[in-house]
Scaffold this active site. Structure first.
Site, short mmCIF file in Angstrom:
data_model
loop_
_atom_site.label_atom_id
_atom_site.label_comp_id
_atom_site.label_asym_id
_atom_site.label_seq_id
_atom_site.Cartn_x
_atom_site.Cartn_y
_atom_site.Cartn_z
N SER A 62 72.64 38.38 77.74
CA SER A 62 73.82 38.98 77.11
C SER A 62 73.37 40.00 76.08
O SER A 62 72.78 39.64 75.06
CB SER A 62 74.67 37.89 76.44
OG SER A 62 75.83 38.46 75.87
N CYS A 78 77.17 48.65 75.77
CA CYS A 78 77.83 49.84 75.20
C CYS A 78 77.12 50.37 73.95
O CYS A 78 77.41 51.48 73.50
CB CYS A 78 79.29 49.53 74.86
SG CYS A 78 80.28 49.09 76.31
#
Length: 554
Positions: A40, A44
């Site tokens: 994870s 962005c």
């Protein structure tokens, strides 16, 4: 019996699904299988590390296998590739460093996302050509910048990542060019907003080349050959031309693939196999405005889909109503954002499209620091239903788009938007917010009180057999600086004196700089019996952005 939840893929949708599943059930066995080295991370945020807006790489690591285990008791298998789904036996064959094994499941969540598209051009595999999709991609690119110290960079593709990386390269001191095959950058938005973005890039030293493709990369000369014959320096090349969903596993398992190129899911995010869910970039979902099946590769929808899929995998009945495609991008000190359907997409979807463009200060003009905001509303002229919006400016852009996204979710109309009671104080807005004003303009159009025409419609009318009169109601000084060839200039404040010189039997397109003065002029003419008169929405600014007009300048 404990429910076994197996999730293929981490990052946004998969990691969110795992955390949600644990919050629902302490008994479930939850496993994430991730082909990459990180479970994870902030995808962005990658461009902002390259730009050094983010200086601490560890901030991009949102969760680790150890963290998942400690907090959620979720098992994470990194560098493990899912090879085959046996739907009959409910198991997945995976490969890792130790070999292969079958992992059983009761419910399977596919969150494999998408991969960056790499165009098949000569030289694309050269060492100075990069993509930016994963953390290792970022590390390789950053290491090249640090060790090779390139002076020139070319970004191929003018979408979100391309624009963010153009800014990042400029901040790192590189001479930067953006090459976009389509007529404008930010092609998801309408033409005029692509023009706004290109101007902002150029104002900050980024060269913008549109309507041209890439022929080849020369790894020896460190140049890029364009399809129009030009050759530009490129000591670093970033390919950012789009993404392609990861479908090989789903397709080989016999899951249905939709026309948009994503895995078909229902409103509970179940695939054609009710025990297999799909979320994120790989899933085909419903557009919340058009109702069409689409893929929307954005982090926000992926996270919400992961939450819903996990809930339903554990027996709940949460429904996913679709996405609007709400998005925003920083372009140096400016912001461009959109939600819902663009004008182009709304026309393609079959709506009777109306367009209202307003150019307003983002807060009260008399309060210091007011910055101009361009806001475009797209609506259905038959029902006054909102269809979408776009905005560009140096302040307050995302606020307005978020308001309209909320209105779209609620299926609101122009009347509803006009009545919204939005927060006002001089440092933040005006008594009538630009959102309210845009709704007023749209309502005036639909009612016929002040009909609108787009710059494109004006251009088409001028090319017809019976071209209209173009009435420019800007000041004489504005007209003198630049105007449409053949336009008649009567400043607004003089119109009541000179209106009788206008022919009543000729259609009139009236414009000012941005639309408000033209609205006042239109009402003066309407009150005096002129019926064939329309206001060019967005005014001269929209005409400049549309392009293709014959202009005269002093």
């Amino acid at each position: 019996m404990k429910t076994r939840i197996l999730i293929i893929g981490g990052v946004a949708g998969g990691a969110t699904a795992a955390a949600r599943a644990r919050r629902i059930s302490e008994e479930a066995e939850i496993t994430i299988v991730e082909r990459g080295s990180y479970v994870s991370f902030a995808n962005c945020g990658l461009p902002y590390f390259i730009s050094r807006d983010i200086t601490d790489r560890s901030k991009l690591l949102l969760q680790t296998p150890q963290g998942f285990d400690r907090r959620y008791r979720v098992q994470v298998k990194l560098e493990t590739e899912a090879l085959e789904i046996d739907r009959a036996r409910k198991q997945v064959r995976v490969r890792h460093r130790e070999g292969e094994e079958w992992l059983p499941y009761h419910k399977l969540i596919l969150a494999q996302g998408a991969n960056a598209v790499l165009p098949a051009i000569p030289g694309a595999s050269a060492a100075h050509v990069f993509k930016l999709w994963t953390l290792p991609d970022m590390d390789r690119l950053d290491a090249y910048l640090e060790t090779e110290r390139p002076k020139t960079a070319v970004v191929v593709g003018g979408g979100f990542v391309g624009l963010e990386m153009a800014e990042a390269f400029r901040k790192r001191g590189l001479e930067t060019t953006v090459v976009e095959l389509l007529p404008t950058v930010m092609a998801a938005m309408d033409r005029e907003f692509g023009v706004h973005v290109a101007r902002e890039l150029e104002a900050n030293g980024v060269r913008v080349v549109t309507g041209v493709g890439v022929q080849a990369v020369d790894p020896l000369k460190k140049t890029l050959d364009l399809t129009d014959g030009r050759r530009i320096p490129a000591e670093l090349v970033l390919l950012s031309v789009g993404v392609r969903p990861e479908l090989e596993l789903a397709r080989s398992a016999g899951l249905e693939i939709g026309k948009s190129g994503g895995v078909v899911v229902d409103d509970r995010l179940r695939t054609s196999d009710p025990d297999v869910f799909a979320v994120g970039d790989m899933a085909e979902i419903t557009h919340a405005v058009s109702g069409k099946k689409v893929r929307i590769p954005l982090a926000g929808p992926a996270n919400r889909q992961g939450r819903i899929a996990a809930s339903n995998a554990l027996g709940q009945t949460m429904r996913y109503s679709g996405a609007l495609g709400t998005s925003v991008v920083k372009v140096f000190e400016a912001t461009a954002a959109m939600t819902g359907l663009s004008e182009r997409a709304a026309r393609e979807a079959g709506f009777q499209v109306g367009v209202a463009i307003v150019v307003r200060d983002h807060h009260a003009g008399y309060y210091p620091g007011a910055k101009e905001l361009s806001l475009k509303l797209v609506y259905d002229r038959r029902s006054a239903r909102l269809l979408g919006a776009q905005a560009f400016g140096h302040g307050g852009v995302e606020k307005r788009i978020d308001v309209i996204a909320t209105a779209l979710h609620g299926k609101m109309t122009l009347e509803d938007l006009a009545e919204l009671d939005l927060a006002y104080a001089p440092p933040y807005s005006a008594a009538n917010d630009p959102v309210n004003v845009a709704a007023f303009v749209g309502l005036n159009d639909i009612s016929g009180f002040s009909p609108l025409a787009t710059a494109a419609e004006l251009k088409d009318a001028l090319a017809s057999r019976s071209p209209p009169l173009v009435l420019d109601v800007r000041s004489a000084a504005e007209f003198q600086r630049s105007h449409l060839r053949g336009a008649l200039n009567i400043p607004l404040d003089d119109l009541r004196t000179w209106w009788e010189t206008l022919a009543r039997d000729r259609r009139i397109f009236v414009h000012c700089r941005s639309g408000f003065r033209a609205h006042l002029a239109l009402r003066i003419l309407k009150e005096r019996g002129f019926h064939e008169v329309v206001n060019v929405t967005g005014g001269y600014l929209s005409m400049l952005a549309e392009g293709g007009f014959e202009l005269e300048e002093s």
